[in-house]
Design a protein around this motif. Structure first.
Motif, PDB file in Angstrom:
ATOM      1  N   ARG A  95       0.819  -1.217   0.000  1.00 57.24           N
ATOM      2  CA  ARG A  95       0.000   0.000   0.000  1.00 57.24           C
ATOM      3  C   ARG A  95       0.853   1.268   0.000  1.00 57.24           C
ATOM      4  NH1 ARG A  95      -5.318  -0.122   1.125  1.00 57.24           N
ATOM      5  NH2 ARG A  95      -5.135   1.943   0.172  1.00 57.24           N
ATOM      6  N   THR A  96       2.160   1.126  -0.040  1.00 55.91           N
ATOM      7  CA  THR A  96       3.031   2.290  -0.113  1.00 55.91           C
ATOM      8  C   THR A  96       2.910   2.919  -1.494  1.00 55.91           C
ATOM      9  OG1 THR A  96       4.579   1.286   1.443  1.00 55.91           O
ATOM     10  CG2 THR A  96       5.393   3.127   0.106  1.00 55.91           C
ATOM     11  N   PRO A  97       2.424   4.159  -1.590  1.00 62.42           N
ATOM     12  CA  PRO A  97       2.208   4.761  -2.915  1.00 62.42           C
ATOM     13  C   PRO A  97       3.500   5.294  -3.516  1.00 62.42           C
ATOM     14  CG  PRO A  97       1.617   6.334  -1.219  1.00 62.42           C
ATOM     15  CD  PRO A  97       2.027   5.078  -0.495  1.00 62.42           C
ATOM     16  N   GLU A  98       3.542   5.381  -4.822  1.00 62.44           N
ATOM     17  CA  GLU A  98       4.676   6.014  -5.482  1.00 62.44           C
ATOM     18  C   GLU A  98       4.625   7.530  -5.345  1.00 62.44           C
ATOM     19  OE1 GLU A  98       5.223   4.727  -9.474  1.00 62.44           O
ATOM     20  OE2 GLU A  98       5.347   2.600  -8.933  1.00 62.44           O
TER      21      GLU A  98
ATOM     22  N   ARG B 206      -0.980   9.899  -1.427  1.00 63.28           N
ATOM     23  CA  ARG B 206      -1.234   9.144  -0.215  1.00 63.28           C
ATOM     24  C   ARG B 206      -2.152   7.964  -0.482  1.00 63.28           C
ATOM     25  NH1 ARG B 206      -0.269  14.053   2.095  1.00 63.28           N
ATOM     26  NH2 ARG B 206      -2.274  14.895   1.472  1.00 63.28           N
ATOM     27  N   SER B 207      -1.938   6.927   0.288  1.00 61.33           N
ATOM     28  CA  SER B 207      -2.763   5.723   0.249  1.00 61.33           C
ATOM     29  C   SER B 207      -3.510   5.630   1.572  1.00 61.33           C
ATOM     30  CB  SER B 207      -1.875   4.494   0.038  1.00 61.33           C
ATOM     31  OG  SER B 207      -2.606   3.305   0.173  1.00 61.33           O
TER      32      SER B 207
ATOM     33  N   CYS C 282       2.266   7.741   2.836  1.00 62.82           N
ATOM     34  CA  CYS C 282       2.860   8.459   1.723  1.00 62.82           C
ATOM     35  C   CYS C 282       4.064   7.640   1.246  1.00 62.82           C
ATOM     36  CB  CYS C 282       3.254   9.873   2.150  1.00 62.82           C
ATOM     37  SG  CYS C 282       4.693   9.943   3.258  1.00 62.82           S
TER      38      CYS C 282
END
Length: 307
Positions: free
Chosen positions: A71-74, A77-78, A87
């Protein structure tokens, strides 16, 4: 020996958004008060290392660890739940927070420090073995306590949680584990709406109503925590140090002040001195009024370091 102070710039890079109370300014407020109080030079600073997945897996399921990584976004924010987001830098910050607690545990057990405080974020005590929630991704204190038990071979550790919210994640990790005694008080009924009904023999949960002030809390510590801690004789004490029960913190409705945190810390230190060779590792949890947070952490550190 001195008190260790563990932190890392990566912990400032975890960004929940401008509206969010769990913000980088919390750690900056602590730094400002350390300087203003002139105790900055009296503590020993250490950079937090990154925790390994094997460290996390002593508490969390592999599925949970994989989920947080996924769930770590590029960018941006997720959202994990309405309160908890990530983030691009959040996963690394969470590894630093857990790594600080582990490194502090190593240092205190090895005798390099009497005790230590971890000024880290994201916080941890709401993170359950298989779920992130309440601003928390991984349970820093639980990971450190398991490290003390399973890596260093301690037989009894205590966890003291004075955050205004119940540490449901820590309870989920250790409920029924005879090696761990958890003592907590928390505002109830209040988020996360847990803790009042668990009757596991190793849980000393004390729900308190809104507007409870310091003298009532001191009575709880004196009458309910201390006898159990004395009977248990912990070999090390871990502290979930949340400062959101402060009367200036509008995230909750309790009435503690800095002197109350200093008094509680002094009681913990006295138990540690009698039974645990003085060994304490404390990790930041809540505390959202920036001025009250900084002042309360200074009071906590003064009591830990006896300065």
């Amino acid at each position: 020996m001195a008190t260790g102070f563990y932190s890392h710039p990566d912990c400032l890079r975890h960004d929940n958004g401008q509206w969010h109370p769990e913000c980088p300014a919390r750690l900056q407020a602590i730094e400002d008060q350390l300087i203003a109080s002139r105790i900055d030079s009296l503590i020993e600073r250490e950079e937090a290392p990154l925790a390994e997945e094997t460290d996390l897996a002593r508490v969390h399921t592999q599925a949970h660890i994989d989920y947080i990584k996924s769930r770590t976004p590029e960018q941006g924010r997720s959202e994990l739940d309405p309160d908890t987001s990530m983030c691009p830098e959040s996963y690394r910050a969470a590894l630093r927070a857990a790594g600080a607690a582990i490194a502090a545990t190593d240092a205190v057990i090895e005798g390099r420090y009497d005790n230590a405080f971890c000024s880290v974020r994201p916080p941890g005590h709401h993170a359950e073995p298989a779920r992130a929630m309440g601003f928390c991704l991984f349970n820093n204190v639980a990971i450190a306590a398991r490290h003390a038990l399973e890596v260093h071979g301690l037989q009894r550790v205590a966890i003291v949680d004075f955050d205004v919210h119940h540490g449901n994640g820590t309870e989920a990790a250790f409920s029924g584990d005879s090696r761990v005694l958890m003592c907590s008080f928390f505002q109830h009924p209040f988020y996360p709406f847990s803790g009042a009904d668990n009757h596991a023999s190793n849980m000393v949960n004390v729900p308190l109503p809104a507007r409870t002030k310091g003298m009532q809390v001191r009575e709880v510590v004196d009458m309910m925590w201390l006898p159990r801690l004395e009977e248990f004789k912990p070999q090390m004490i871990f502290v979930s140090a949340g400062f959101d029960a402060h009367r200036e913190d509008d995230m909750a409705n309790m009435g503690l002040v800095e002197d109350d945190y200093a008094w509680i810390t002094a009681q913990i230190r006295a138990v540690a001195r009698r039974h645990a060779q003085g060994r304490i590792v404390s990790c930041l949890e809540g505390g959202y009024n920036l001025s009250a947070l900084g002042r309360s952490v200074v009071a906590h550190l003064r009591a830990l370091a006896e300065i």
